[in-house]
Design a protein around this motif. Structure first.
Motif, short mmCIF file in Angstrom:
data_model
loop_
_atom_site.label_atom_id
_atom_site.label_comp_id
_atom_site.label_asym_id
_atom_site.label_seq_id
_atom_site.Cartn_x
_atom_site.Cartn_y
_atom_site.Cartn_z
N CYS A 34 -0.26 3.53 3.34
CA CYS A 34 0.07 3.19 4.73
C CYS A 34 1.23 2.22 4.85
O CYS A 34 1.70 1.94 5.95
N SER A 92 -7.17 1.69 1.09
CA SER A 92 -6.68 2.37 -0.11
C SER A 92 -6.57 1.37 -1.27
O SER A 92 -6.35 0.18 -1.07
N CYS A 147 -6.15 -2.37 0.17
CA CYS A 147 -5.33 -2.53 1.37
C CYS A 147 -6.19 -2.98 2.55
O CYS A 147 -7.23 -2.40 2.82
N CYS A 156 0.85 -1.19 0.00
CA CYS A 156 0.00 0.00 0.00
C CYS A 156 0.88 1.24 0.00
O CYS A 156 1.74 1.41 0.87
N GLY A 164 -5.27 -2.68 5.52
CA GLY A 164 -4.99 -1.77 6.62
C GLY A 164 -5.83 -0.50 6.57
O GLY A 164 -6.42 -0.09 7.56
N CYS A 165 -5.89 0.15 5.39
CA CYS A 165 -6.54 1.46 5.33
C CYS A 165 -7.60 1.56 4.23
O CYS A 165 -8.24 2.59 4.08
ZN ZN Z 1 -3.05 0.98 3.35
#
Ligand code: ZN
Length: 129
Positions: A27, A43, A38, A24, A40-41
């Motif tokens: 992040c 994106s 992603c 990503c 995590g975020c």
């Molecule tokens: Zn991310």
């Protein structure tokens, strides 16, 4: 990045012995096999990335009874390896005696490698570091 990640591209990198994960841009989370989003975020701004090739063994199993394509390779190990970058991949394990799973220790450091199977395919593999 305009490249859409595909499993086919991921497998192609492995066949070329040039493993890449997906990272990503926003992040920094590293994912393998690639996913367009992603974890995590959320994106979608992601790109292929090289990894250190270092990881640790999280889990493994021994394949004794394989499908026809893989019969010549059994018994062999399939493991889950957590890469230094944080993502977990399912992989062949090599350099371990497949008759002695009791000798395989979870958590040991492993290094990326490639398995040239009897079928002619190349698989992502990890070996003891
Ligand atoms: Zn991310």
């Amino acid at each position: 990045m305009s490249d859409k990640p595909t499993l086919a591209q991921y497998q192609q990198f492995i066949r070329e012995e040039n493993f890449k994960a997906y990272k990503c841009v926003d992040c920094g989370m590293v994912i393998a096999p690639p996913n367009g989003t992603c974890y995590g975020c959320g994106s979608t701004n992601m790109e292929w990335t090289d990894v250190s090739g270092k990881g640790k063994l999280i889990s493994f199993t021994v394949i004794h009874i394989a499908s026809e394509e893989f019969q010549a390779e059994a018994p062999y190990y399939i493991g889950i390896v957590e890469l230094e970058e944080g993502t977990r991949v399912t992989s062949r394990l090599k350099g371990f005696d497949s008759e002695k799973p009791e000798d395989v220790t979870l958590g040991i450091p492993v290094l990326i490698d490639y398995e040239h199977a009897a079928s002619g395919n190349v698989y992502l593999a990890f070996k003891p570091a």
